[in-house]
Design a protein around this motif. Structure first.
Motif, PDB file in Angstrom:
ATOM      1  N   GLY A 113       5.642  11.700  47.794  1.00 49.80           N
ATOM      2  CA  GLY A 113       5.365  11.307  49.170  1.00 49.80           C
ATOM      3  C   GLY A 113       4.203  10.339  49.289  1.00 49.80           C
ATOM      4  O   GLY A 113       3.517  10.023  48.313  1.00 49.80           O
ATOM      5  N   LEU A 168       7.856  18.003  43.072  1.00 47.70           N
ATOM      6  CA  LEU A 168       8.019  16.863  43.972  1.00 47.70           C
ATOM      7  C   LEU A 168       6.647  16.371  44.439  1.00 47.70           C
ATOM      8  O   LEU A 168       5.936  17.070  45.160  1.00 47.70           O
ATOM      9  CB  LEU A 168       8.871  17.257  45.183  1.00 47.70           C
ATOM     10  CG  LEU A 168      10.283  17.784  44.879  1.00 47.70           C
ATOM     11  CD1 LEU A 168      10.993  18.207  46.164  1.00 47.70           C
ATOM     12  CD2 LEU A 168      11.105  16.738  44.134  1.00 47.70           C
ATOM     13  N   ALA A 169       6.289  15.166  44.014  1.00 46.25           N
ATOM     14  CA  ALA A 169       4.996  14.581  44.392  1.00 46.25           C
ATOM     15  C   ALA A 169       5.177  13.104  44.708  1.00 46.25           C
ATOM     16  O   ALA A 169       4.311  12.281  44.411  1.00 46.25           O
ATOM     17  CB  ALA A 169       3.985  14.774  43.272  1.00 46.25           C
ATOM     18  N   THR A 226      13.160  22.963  42.518  1.00 42.75           N
ATOM     19  CA  THR A 226      12.093  22.063  42.951  1.00 42.75           C
ATOM     20  C   THR A 226      11.001  22.839  43.674  1.00 42.75           C
ATOM     21  O   THR A 226      11.256  23.843  44.343  1.00 42.75           O
ATOM     22  CB  THR A 226      12.615  20.971  43.900  1.00 42.75           C
ATOM     23  OG1 THR A 226      13.246  21.588  45.039  1.00 42.75           O
ATOM     24  CG2 THR A 226      13.595  20.061  43.188  1.00 42.75           C
ATOM     25  N   ASN A 281       1.001  24.494  52.458  1.00 44.96           N
ATOM     26  CA  ASN A 281       0.815  23.239  51.721  1.00 44.96           C
ATOM     27  C   ASN A 281      -0.347  22.437  52.304  1.00 44.96           C
ATOM     28  O   ASN A 281      -0.733  22.609  53.456  1.00 44.96           O
ATOM     29  CB  ASN A 281       2.101  22.409  51.700  1.00 44.96           C
ATOM     30  CG  ASN A 281       2.495  21.909  53.068  1.00 44.96           C
ATOM     31  OD1 ASN A 281       2.498  22.663  54.036  1.00 44.96           O
ATOM     32  ND2 ASN A 281       2.842  20.650  53.156  1.00 44.96           N
ATOM     33  N   THR A 286      11.615  21.911  50.377  1.00 47.50           N
ATOM     34  CA  THR A 286      11.202  21.381  49.066  1.00 47.50           C
ATOM     35  C   THR A 286      11.198  22.462  47.985  1.00 47.50           C
ATOM     36  O   THR A 286      10.905  22.166  46.827  1.00 47.50           O
ATOM     37  CB  THR A 286       9.810  20.734  49.152  1.00 47.50           C
ATOM     38  OG1 THR A 286       8.890  21.661  49.754  1.00 47.50           O
ATOM     39  CG2 THR A 286       9.856  19.459  49.981  1.00 47.50           C
ATOM     40  N   HIS A 305      12.226  26.347  53.716  1.00 43.18           N
ATOM     41  CA  HIS A 305      11.246  25.488  53.044  1.00 43.18           C
ATOM     42  C   HIS A 305      12.020  24.524  52.143  1.00 43.18           C
ATOM     43  O   HIS A 305      12.302  24.833  50.980  1.00 43.18           O
ATOM     44  CB  HIS A 305      10.251  26.347  52.256  1.00 43.18           C
ATOM     45  CG  HIS A 305       9.491  27.298  53.134  1.00 43.18           C
ATOM     46  ND1 HIS A 305       8.391  26.908  53.874  1.00 43.18           N
ATOM     47  CD2 HIS A 305       9.703  28.595  53.439  1.00 43.18           C
ATOM     48  CE1 HIS A 305       7.945  27.937  54.582  1.00 43.18           C
ATOM     49  NE2 HIS A 305       8.726  28.971  54.336  1.00 43.18           N
ATOM     50  N   ASP A 314       1.986  19.955  46.447  1.00 42.79           N
ATOM     51  CA  ASP A 314       0.789  20.230  47.257  1.00 42.79           C
ATOM     52  C   ASP A 314       0.769  21.664  47.771  1.00 42.79           C
ATOM     53  O   ASP A 314       0.095  21.974  48.742  1.00 42.79           O
ATOM     54  CB  ASP A 314       0.710  19.248  48.432  1.00 42.79           C
ATOM     55  CG  ASP A 314       1.913  19.340  49.374  1.00 42.79           C
ATOM     56  OD1 ASP A 314       2.844  20.143  49.101  1.00 42.79           O
ATOM     57  OD2 ASP A 314       1.929  18.615  50.391  1.00 42.79           O
ATOM     58  N   THR A 315       1.523  22.545  47.101  1.00 44.04           N
ATOM     59  CA  THR A 315       1.678  23.930  47.561  1.00 44.04           C
ATOM     60  C   THR A 315       1.254  24.873  46.436  1.00 44.04           C
ATOM     61  O   THR A 315       2.081  25.282  45.614  1.00 44.04           O
ATOM     62  CB  THR A 315       3.136  24.192  47.987  1.00 44.04           C
ATOM     63  OG1 THR A 315       3.530  23.197  48.933  1.00 44.04           O
ATOM     64  CG2 THR A 315       3.290  25.564  48.623  1.00 44.04           C
ATOM     65  N   ALA A 363       7.009  21.833  45.760  1.00 44.90           N
ATOM     66  CA  ALA A 363       6.159  20.757  46.260  1.00 44.90           C
ATOM     67  C   ALA A 363       4.845  20.729  45.484  1.00 44.90           C
ATOM     68  O   ALA A 363       4.259  21.774  45.189  1.00 44.90           O
ATOM     69  CB  ALA A 363       5.881  20.951  47.745  1.00 44.90           C
ATOM     70  N   PRO A 415      12.246  14.030  50.472  1.00 46.60           N
ATOM     71  CA  PRO A 415      12.420  14.997  49.389  1.00 46.60           C
ATOM     72  C   PRO A 415      13.768  14.918  48.689  1.00 46.60           C
ATOM     73  O   PRO A 415      13.849  15.165  47.483  1.00 46.60           O
ATOM     74  CB  PRO A 415      12.247  16.348  50.089  1.00 46.60           C
ATOM     75  CG  PRO A 415      11.571  16.077  51.366  1.00 46.60           C
ATOM     76  CD  PRO A 415      11.858  14.669  51.743  1.00 46.60           C
ATOM     77  N   ASN A 452      -1.772  19.256  53.580  1.00 40.23           N
ATOM     78  CA  ASN A 452      -1.423  17.963  54.170  1.00 40.23           C
ATOM     79  C   ASN A 452      -2.640  17.178  54.632  1.00 40.23           C
ATOM     80  O   ASN A 452      -2.594  15.956  54.703  1.00 40.23           O
ATOM     81  CB  ASN A 452      -0.488  18.158  55.376  1.00 40.23           C
ATOM     82  CG  ASN A 452       0.951  18.372  54.964  1.00 40.23           C
ATOM     83  OD1 ASN A 452       1.437  17.743  54.020  1.00 40.23           O
ATOM     84  ND2 ASN A 452       1.635  19.268  55.639  1.00 40.23           N
TER      85      ASN A 452
END
Length: 208
Positions: A12, A9-10, A97, A194, A148, A146, A101-102, A99, A76, A196
């Protein structure tokens, strides 16, 4: 059940990072996305990336890019739905799924989600960690969920589509409505840390 497919999931807006694609930020000489792919790919039967806008910016990663079908950056769950629709076209039963950024999520994420969902007609599970000092907005029973990081059944994609069209945005409201389970990850540290903000990126460099 067949081995699930994976969806990163990217999609955002990365507002706290000043916009752009967080997944393309460099961490220790590799992009966050490269690190996420390396962790997830061995655990799933295939991979796709959920992102919006021009897919060409991810061409170098060799992944199919699936955009949200629900407009307005619906969060999400819109990315989960995009992944489920893609998985349905592949003949898959479920997706997992993560994230984008994690970069430090567990290398046994998928088997532990599958174990938590055993016996469910429509396997649905979210990752969770002990409360510790984390944000408590998604807490239940002393665990931080969590949202995501989850296992999602293709069989519920039309139900999710209807919920999104009705305005639902909060992941745990939908998972609770379908008796979603939790896969606990009690490991030391913060495996779901993650990135942010620029400060988070600096912290991730230190964690390496």
């Amino acid at each position: 059940m067949k081995q699930p497919l994976g969806v990163i999931l990217a999609g955002g807006l990365a507002t706290r990072m000043g916009g752009g694609d967080k997944a393309l930020l460099q961490l220790g000489g590799q992009s966050l996305l490269e690190r996420v792919i390396a962790r997830l790919e061995p655990q799933v039967a295939g991979l796709a990336l959920n992102s919006n806008g021009d897919a060409a910016r991810f061409a170098g990663f060799g992944l199919p890019v699936v955009a949200d079908s629900v407009g307005g950056f619906a969060g999400p769950l819109a990315g989960v739905l995009a992944g489920l629709d893609w998985a349905a076209d592949q003949g898959a039963d479920a997706i997992v799924t993560v994230a984008g950024d994690t970069p430090f999520f567990p290398c046994d994420l998928v088997p532990r989600l599958l174990l938590a969902s055993e016996g469910m007609a429509a396997p649905l599970a979210l990752a969770a960690t002990p409360r510790g000092d984390a944000d408590t907005r998604s807490m239940t029973g002393g665990l931080i969920r969590h949202p995501t990081f989850g296992l999602w059944p293709v069989a519920l994609r039309d139900d999710l589509r209807a919920a999104l069209q009705d305005g639902l945005r909060k992941v745990v409201i939908w998972t609770d409505a379908h008796d979603g389970r939790l896969a606990e990850f009690p490991d030391a540290g913060d495996p779901f840390f993650n990135v942010n903000t620029p400060e988070d990126l600096a912290a991730a460099e230190a964690m390496l």
